[in-house]
Write a protein that holds these residues in place. Structure first.
Motif, PDB file in Angstrom:
ATOM      1  N   GLU A  85      67.175  -9.513   6.296  1.00  0.00           N
ATOM      2  CA  GLU A  85      65.693  -9.236   6.016  1.00  0.00           C
ATOM      3  C   GLU A  85      64.659 -10.208   6.476  1.00  0.00           C
ATOM      4  OE1 GLU A  85      65.242  -8.283   1.806  1.00  0.00           O
ATOM      5  OE2 GLU A  85      66.886  -7.074   2.157  1.00  0.00           O
ATOM      6  N   ILE A  86      64.989 -11.579   6.220  1.00  0.00           N
ATOM      7  CA  ILE A  86      64.314 -12.558   6.819  1.00  0.00           C
ATOM      8  C   ILE A  86      64.116 -12.396   8.286  1.00  0.00           C
ATOM      9  CG2 ILE A  86      63.952 -14.994   6.926  1.00  0.00           C
ATOM     10  CD1 ILE A  86      64.993 -15.222   3.936  1.00  0.00           C
ATOM     11  N   LEU A  87      65.279 -12.571   8.877  1.00  0.00           N
ATOM     12  CA  LEU A  87      65.390 -12.467  10.420  1.00  0.00           C
ATOM     13  C   LEU A  87      64.746 -11.495  11.090  1.00  0.00           C
ATOM     14  CD1 LEU A  87      69.153 -13.948  11.031  1.00  0.00           C
ATOM     15  CD2 LEU A  87      66.888 -15.158  11.059  1.00  0.00           C
ATOM     16  N   THR A  88      64.956 -10.128  10.352  1.00  0.00           N
ATOM     17  CA  THR A  88      64.380  -8.932  10.942  1.00  0.00           C
ATOM     18  C   THR A  88      62.774  -9.095  10.682  1.00  0.00           C
ATOM     19  OG1 THR A  88      66.308  -7.692  10.185  1.00  0.00           O
ATOM     20  CG2 THR A  88      64.194  -6.427  10.426  1.00  0.00           C
ATOM     21  N   GLN A  89      62.449  -9.278   9.722  1.00  0.00           N
ATOM     22  CA  GLN A  89      60.789  -9.699   9.463  1.00  0.00           C
ATOM     23  C   GLN A  89      60.302 -10.628  10.290  1.00  0.00           C
ATOM     24  OE1 GLN A  89      60.095 -10.166   5.422  1.00  0.00           O
ATOM     25  NE2 GLN A  89      60.896  -8.057   4.921  1.00  0.00           N
ATOM     26  N   ASN A  90      61.012 -11.595  10.560  1.00  0.00           N
ATOM     27  CA  ASN A  90      60.101 -12.664  11.327  1.00  0.00           C
ATOM     28  C   ASN A  90      60.938 -12.850  12.853  1.00  0.00           C
ATOM     29  OD1 ASN A  90      58.522 -13.966   9.426  1.00  0.00           O
ATOM     30  ND2 ASN A  90      60.522 -13.863   8.124  1.00  0.00           N
ATOM     31  N   ALA A  91      61.654 -12.088  13.345  1.00  0.00           N
ATOM     32  CA  ALA A  91      62.177 -11.967  14.794  1.00  0.00           C
ATOM     33  C   ALA A  91      61.251 -12.254  15.933  1.00  0.00           C
ATOM     34  CB  ALA A  91      62.783 -10.545  15.105  1.00  0.00           C
ATOM     35  N   GLU A  92      59.847 -11.960  15.631  1.00  0.00           N
ATOM     36  CA  GLU A  92      58.917 -12.327  16.731  1.00  0.00           C
ATOM     37  C   GLU A  92      58.231 -13.391  16.481  1.00  0.00           C
ATOM     38  OE1 GLU A  92      58.744 -10.351  19.604  1.00  0.00           O
ATOM     39  OE2 GLU A  92      60.427  -9.187  18.555  1.00  0.00           O
ATOM     40  N   THR A  93      58.620 -14.248  15.549  1.00  0.00           N
ATOM     41  CA  THR A  93      58.004 -15.660  15.560  1.00  0.00           C
ATOM     42  C   THR A  93      58.018 -16.591  16.678  1.00  0.00           C
ATOM     43  OG1 THR A  93      59.455 -16.579  14.143  1.00  0.00           O
ATOM     44  CG2 THR A  93      57.936 -15.442  12.923  1.00  0.00           C
ATOM     45  N   ALA A 131      48.378 -25.364   9.542  1.00  0.00           N
ATOM     46  CA  ALA A 131      47.133 -26.207   8.662  1.00  0.00           C
ATOM     47  C   ALA A 131      45.812 -26.217   9.236  1.00  0.00           C
ATOM     48  CB  ALA A 131      47.796 -27.616   8.177  1.00  0.00           C
ATOM     49  N   ASN A 132      45.767 -26.288  10.674  1.00  0.00           N
ATOM     50  CA  ASN A 132      44.558 -26.333  11.390  1.00  0.00           C
ATOM     51  C   ASN A 132      43.991 -24.879  11.397  1.00  0.00           C
ATOM     52  OD1 ASN A 132      44.437 -29.329  11.187  1.00  0.00           O
ATOM     53  ND2 ASN A 132      45.506 -29.261  13.221  1.00  0.00           N
ATOM     54  N   GLY A 133      44.446 -23.989  11.192  1.00  0.00           N
ATOM     55  CA  GLY A 133      43.933 -22.477  10.869  1.00  0.00           C
ATOM     56  C   GLY A 133      44.770 -21.563  12.165  1.00  0.00           C
ATOM     57  N   ASP A 134      45.724 -22.158  12.912  1.00  0.00           N
ATOM     58  CA  ASP A 134      46.070 -21.026  13.644  1.00  0.00           C
ATOM     59  C   ASP A 134      46.896 -19.967  12.924  1.00  0.00           C
ATOM     60  OD1 ASP A 134      47.790 -19.797  15.439  1.00  0.00           O
ATOM     61  OD2 ASP A 134      48.345 -21.686  16.573  1.00  0.00           O
ATOM     62  N   ARG A 135      46.493 -18.697  13.099  1.00  0.00           N
ATOM     63  CA  ARG A 135      47.020 -17.924  12.220  1.00  0.00           C
ATOM     64  C   ARG A 135      48.040 -16.871  13.164  1.00  0.00           C
ATOM     65  NH1 ARG A 135      44.630 -16.434   7.784  1.00  0.00           N
ATOM     66  NH2 ARG A 135      44.971 -14.239   7.949  1.00  0.00           N
ATOM     67  N   SER A 136      48.497 -17.308  14.297  1.00  0.00           N
ATOM     68  CA  SER A 136      49.406 -16.709  15.058  1.00  0.00           C
ATOM     69  C   SER A 136      50.721 -16.909  14.380  1.00  0.00           C
ATOM     70  CB  SER A 136      49.641 -17.060  16.385  1.00  0.00           C
ATOM     71  OG  SER A 136      49.985 -18.473  16.283  1.00  0.00           O
ATOM     72  N   PRO A 137      51.924 -15.881  14.678  1.00  0.00           N
ATOM     73  CA  PRO A 137      53.089 -15.968  14.110  1.00  0.00           C
ATOM     74  C   PRO A 137      54.098 -17.226  14.469  1.00  0.00           C
ATOM     75  CG  PRO A 137      53.321 -14.124  15.769  1.00  0.00           C
ATOM     76  CD  PRO A 137      51.924 -14.829  15.523  1.00  0.00           C
ATOM     77  N   ILE A 138      53.972 -18.028  13.861  1.00  0.00           N
ATOM     78  CA  ILE A 138      54.613 -19.568  14.281  1.00  0.00           C
ATOM     79  C   ILE A 138      55.953 -19.657  13.575  1.00  0.00           C
ATOM     80  CG2 ILE A 138      54.435 -22.018  14.527  1.00  0.00           C
ATOM     81  CD1 ILE A 138      51.324 -21.529  14.435  1.00  0.00           C
ATOM     82  N   LEU A 139      55.897 -19.787  12.381  1.00  0.00           N
ATOM     83  CA  LEU A 139      57.170 -19.900  11.538  1.00  0.00           C
ATOM     84  C   LEU A 139      57.374 -18.517  10.626  1.00  0.00           C
ATOM     85  CD1 LEU A 139      56.551 -23.408   9.920  1.00  0.00           C
ATOM     86  CD2 LEU A 139      57.919 -22.523  11.931  1.00  0.00           C
ATOM     87  N   CYS A 140      56.448 -17.646  10.372  1.00  0.00           N
ATOM     88  CA  CYS A 140      56.341 -16.710   9.731  1.00  0.00           C
ATOM     89  C   CYS A 140      55.591 -15.600  10.409  1.00  0.00           C
ATOM     90  CB  CYS A 140      55.871 -16.824   8.313  1.00  0.00           C
ATOM     91  SG  CYS A 140      55.862 -15.592   7.102  1.00  0.00           S
TER      92      CYS A 140
END
Length: 123
Positions: free
Chosen positions: A37-45, A82-91
């Protein structure tokens, strides 16, 4: 004969024990399902894309391609978030806040009131 105030406690204890038994019966399959589930949900990070999983969600592929890392390894990504980047980096979902260890302990203590394993003298 049981006192009325002891019956709810006994029932709560039985439910807590049943909960523990249910979650510990098939731990391997539960862990496998959670990882999938974790890998499926976050595959595009960005993070997972670095390891070229190519959609794989199985444990063996994950273990062979994704290394164990330290905080220092993730620090540049964490700083971006932390600096506000809302792109899918880790999640896949934007991370809106970080909890300090102190915040986590307060949250954990507060949550215990809702935990099925937490017993009080309340009827």
């Amino acid at each position: 004969m049981a006192v009325d105030s002891e019956v709810p406690r006994a029932e709560r204890s039985a439910k807590a024990l049943q909960f523990i038994e249910e979650v510990t019966k098939n731990t391997d399959s539960v862990q496998e399902r959670v990882l999938t589930e974790i890998l499926t949900q976050n595959a595009e990070t960005e993070y997972l894309k670095r390891f070229a999983l190519n959609g794989a969600t199985d444990r063996d592929t994950f273990k062979s391609k994704v290394p164990v890392v330290t905080y220092e390894d993730l620090q540049p990504d964490i700083e971006r978030i932390a600096n506000g980047d809302r792109s899918p980096i880790l999640c896949a979902h934007p991370i809106s806040e970080f909890l300090t260890r102190y915040d986590f302990l307060i949250f954990q203590a507060y949550s215990m009131n809702e935990c099925p394993l937490y017993f009080t003298d309340r009827a």
